[in-house]
Design a protein around this motif. Sequence first.
Motif, PDB file in Angstrom:
ATOM      1  N   LEU A   1     -51.313 -44.546 -16.905  1.00 40.57           N
ATOM      2  CA  LEU A   1     -50.702 -43.701 -16.550  1.00 40.57           C
ATOM      3  C   LEU A   1     -50.503 -42.048 -16.551  1.00 40.57           C
ATOM      4  N   ASP A   2     -50.215 -42.175 -17.432  1.00 42.63           N
ATOM      5  CA  ASP A   2     -49.796 -40.782 -19.378  1.00 42.63           C
ATOM      6  C   ASP A   2     -51.218 -40.379 -19.431  1.00 42.63           C
ATOM      7  N   GLN A   3     -52.452 -41.424 -19.690  1.00 40.41           N
ATOM      8  CA  GLN A   3     -53.505 -40.765 -20.024  1.00 40.41           C
ATOM      9  C   GLN A   3     -54.277 -40.582 -19.028  1.00 40.41           C
TER      10      GLN A   3
ATOM     11  N   SER B   1     -39.111 -37.283 -21.116  1.00 45.54           N
ATOM     12  CA  SER B   1     -39.847 -38.200 -21.967  1.00 45.54           C
ATOM     13  C   SER B   1     -41.527 -37.480 -21.969  1.00 45.54           C
ATOM     14  N   MET B   2     -41.969 -38.131 -23.074  1.00 44.31           N
ATOM     15  CA  MET B   2     -43.621 -37.235 -23.268  1.00 44.31           C
ATOM     16  C   MET B   2     -43.885 -37.883 -21.707  1.00 44.31           C
ATOM     17  N   ALA B   3     -43.703 -39.233 -20.972  1.00 43.71           N
ATOM     18  CA  ALA B   3     -44.279 -39.385 -19.435  1.00 43.71           C
ATOM     19  C   ALA B   3     -44.334 -38.455 -18.883  1.00 43.71           C
ATOM     20  N   ASP B   4     -42.524 -38.010 -18.420  1.00 44.55           N
ATOM     21  CA  ASP B   4     -42.128 -37.308 -17.169  1.00 44.55           C
ATOM     22  C   ASP B   4     -43.239 -35.554 -18.010  1.00 44.55           C
ATOM     23  N   LYS B   5     -43.187 -35.568 -19.265  1.00 54.84           N
ATOM     24  CA  LYS B   5     -43.931 -33.665 -19.545  1.00 54.84           C
ATOM     25  C   LYS B   5     -44.864 -34.199 -18.657  1.00 54.84           C
ATOM     26  N   LEU B   6     -45.951 -35.385 -19.330  1.00 53.69           N
ATOM     27  CA  LEU B   6     -47.320 -34.869 -18.932  1.00 53.69           C
ATOM     28  C   LEU B   6     -47.626 -34.753 -17.388  1.00 53.69           C
ATOM     29  N   TYR B   7     -46.668 -35.551 -16.730  1.00 56.40           N
ATOM     30  CA  TYR B   7     -46.137 -36.033 -14.943  1.00 56.40           C
ATOM     31  C   TYR B   7     -46.583 -33.767 -14.869  1.00 56.40           C
ATOM     32  N   ALA B   8     -45.272 -33.394 -15.144  1.00 59.44           N
ATOM     33  CA  ALA B   8     -44.593 -32.188 -14.948  1.00 59.44           C
ATOM     34  C   ALA B   8     -46.023 -31.296 -15.384  1.00 59.44           C
ATOM     35  N   TRP B   9     -46.406 -31.391 -16.508  1.00 55.58           N
ATOM     36  CA  TRP B   9     -47.549 -30.245 -16.484  1.00 55.58           C
ATOM     37  C   TRP B   9     -48.433 -30.362 -15.388  1.00 55.58           C
TER      38      TRP B   9
ATOM     39  N   GLY C   1     -30.979 -28.185  -8.827  1.00 52.28           N
ATOM     40  CA  GLY C   1     -32.331 -28.065  -8.927  1.00 52.28           C
ATOM     41  C   GLY C   1     -33.580 -29.228  -8.635  1.00 52.28           C
ATOM     42  N   THR C   2     -32.295 -30.455  -9.169  1.00 49.99           N
ATOM     43  CA  THR C   2     -32.768 -31.768  -9.601  1.00 49.99           C
ATOM     44  C   THR C   2     -32.721 -32.613  -8.919  1.00 49.99           C
ATOM     45  N   TRP C   3     -32.830 -33.957  -8.526  1.00 52.30           N
ATOM     46  CA  TRP C   3     -32.776 -34.435  -7.657  1.00 52.30           C
ATOM     47  C   TRP C   3     -31.736 -36.197  -8.759  1.00 52.30           C
ATOM     48  N   GLY C   4     -31.708 -36.960  -7.849  1.00 48.14           N
ATOM     49  CA  GLY C   4     -31.192 -38.177  -8.266  1.00 48.14           C
ATOM     50  C   GLY C   4     -31.765 -39.423  -7.180  1.00 48.14           C
ATOM     51  N   TRP C   5     -31.927 -40.747  -7.339  1.00 50.41           N
ATOM     52  CA  TRP C   5     -32.035 -41.169  -6.699  1.00 50.41           C
ATOM     53  C   TRP C   5     -32.057 -40.949  -5.063  1.00 50.41           C
ATOM     54  N   TRP C   6     -30.437 -40.620  -5.091  1.00 52.64           N
ATOM     55  CA  TRP C   6     -29.494 -40.414  -4.012  1.00 52.64           C
ATOM     56  C   TRP C   6     -29.540 -38.924  -4.438  1.00 52.64           C
ATOM     57  N   LYS C   7     -28.516 -38.335  -3.307  1.00 55.68           N
ATOM     58  CA  LYS C   7     -27.760 -37.207  -3.322  1.00 55.68           C
ATOM     59  C   LYS C   7     -26.161 -37.676  -4.575  1.00 55.68           C
ATOM     60  N   THR C   8     -25.711 -38.036  -4.103  1.00 55.25           N
ATOM     61  CA  THR C   8     -24.571 -38.209  -5.723  1.00 55.25           C
ATOM     62  C   THR C   8     -25.103 -39.238  -6.494  1.00 55.25           C
ATOM     63  N   GLY C   9     -27.043 -39.877  -6.657  1.00 57.79           N
ATOM     64  CA  GLY C   9     -26.374 -39.989  -7.979  1.00 57.79           C
ATOM     65  C   GLY C   9     -27.190 -39.316  -9.004  1.00 57.79           C
ATOM     66  N   GLU C  10     -27.039 -39.794 -10.331  1.00 57.94           N
ATOM     67  CA  GLU C  10     -27.797 -39.045 -11.742  1.00 57.94           C
ATOM     68  C   GLU C  10     -28.750 -38.625 -11.760  1.00 57.94           C
ATOM     69  N   ARG C  11     -28.994 -37.885 -12.191  1.00 56.26           N
ATOM     70  CA  ARG C  11     -30.163 -36.947 -12.101  1.00 56.26           C
ATOM     71  C   ARG C  11     -31.472 -37.978 -12.834  1.00 56.26           C
ATOM     72  N   ASN C  12     -32.296 -37.543 -12.085  1.00 60.30           N
ATOM     73  CA  ASN C  12     -33.773 -38.072 -12.608  1.00 60.30           C
ATOM     74  C   ASN C  12     -35.233 -37.869 -12.403  1.00 60.30           C
ATOM     75  N   TRP C  13     -35.706 -37.170 -13.806  1.00 60.58           N
ATOM     76  CA  TRP C  13     -36.578 -35.914 -13.936  1.00 60.58           C
ATOM     77  C   TRP C  13     -37.811 -36.629 -13.053  1.00 60.58           C
ATOM     78  N   ARG C  14     -38.302 -38.057 -13.311  1.00 59.45           N
ATOM     79  CA  ARG C  14     -39.002 -38.360 -12.624  1.00 59.45           C
ATOM     80  C   ARG C  14     -39.031 -37.895 -11.138  1.00 59.45           C
ATOM     81  N   ILE C  15     -38.419 -38.418 -10.314  1.00 54.21           N
ATOM     82  CA  ILE C  15     -37.726 -38.397  -9.077  1.00 54.21           C
ATOM     83  C   ILE C  15     -37.866 -36.810  -8.500  1.00 54.21           C
ATOM     84  N   THR C  16     -37.224 -36.277  -9.754  1.00 48.58           N
ATOM     85  CA  THR C  16     -37.289 -34.382  -9.696  1.00 48.58           C
ATOM     86  C   THR C  16     -38.221 -34.210  -9.735  1.00 48.58           C
ATOM     87  N   ILE C  17     -39.473 -34.440 -10.604  1.00 51.51           N
ATOM     88  CA  ILE C  17     -40.883 -34.155 -10.537  1.00 51.51           C
ATOM     89  C   ILE C  17     -41.619 -34.243  -8.977  1.00 51.51           C
TER      90      ILE C  17
END
Length: 387
Positions: free
Chosen positions: A279-281, A243-251, A193-209
Amino acid sequence: QTQSILPLFLWDQDAVYARVRYSNLTATPKQVHTYIQVNQEGLYQADTLLAHDCNDSLLLKGAGLNKLIWKAGLTFAGTYKDEEEKEIPVYNSAFHFYTNRALFMEKDSTYSLEMTPGTKGYLILNNSLYEKILSYIKSLSQYEYGCVEQTASKLKALLYKERINQSLELKENLKPDIYGLLNRLAHDQHDDGTWGWWKTGERNWRITIYATDVLLQAIQQGYLNNTFEAGRSAILTNINQLSMADKLYAWYVLQKQHAIGTEISKTLDTMKAENLQPLDQVYYYKLQEGLGKATDPAVLYTLLLRMNKRLTEAYQEDFFFDPKADMFTAYTLFAQTAQGEEWLQVFRARLINGQLEHNLNTFTQAALIEALLRDADSHDKKPVQAT
């Protein structure tokens, strides 16, 4: 092995961080020598005990050059060498950008232009801020590359264009293009259910969110898709690992869909907002607002002033950390609130008069479009119809 993460090109005014990852694919740590060269000049080297992965970054500048030759690699035991060499073209900013003065006239006006002999240029007259936004959407939607971020940004732009067309009563069938981008995001999504920068790339939470956020917008405009649900489930399942930054964005994204409630209140209350990145603030204060807790306007004013001072800085590491995108996001979230109205009304002039539109990556372009549309929805009128 060596893996470079580079921009596809630079404008001559750009200052962008490039990154290289060195990986040890064996089970035991290795003593390796790593290096980075640009245009045959050795700019970095180090001897490292490499257990798994390590990353280095270097600021690239294109001023006065027509290309950069990037070379990065590692050597081991004097016999093994893994090296990447890539050419990064540098384009003259005159090809795409130009010195300009944009004026926003809200009533009948007269304006005189004085030009020296030989001056070349053109005037663009938009009858509505919506028309200006449409020109940005056209530029973004025609961007030729298609990593997951760029696909999501183009989808976001077309969804906004559909809203504008409805407002201006313009007839244009965008559904084939929108469904095409939805299908591409579905194709590039990982099995978890996640994404990376590309289909074959490793999981990236910022891109996923980010992709999940854009897919939520698609659902809200009537484009049902299972891809969103898979992304949301992945985020909910792994939220504590972010990470806290990704968690705040995801929330924030989950709060928009009412997928989380007051259970995050206690966690937010234990945070010291002043220790977060700007941005996290922004997301922190928006989450608190969603929980019914108002932010002191003076606190928000101070934050936005800090963000304003960063607008001339280059973004670092990847597209999601651009000071201009941060500011556009803050405007979108707080422009119509009592807490942010005073300062953001000052910033509004810079936003709509084109002072921040130079050298924007695709993610920042999408953030600009969103901020302009928020402004147009609250201030603009339909254009005068031609007779």
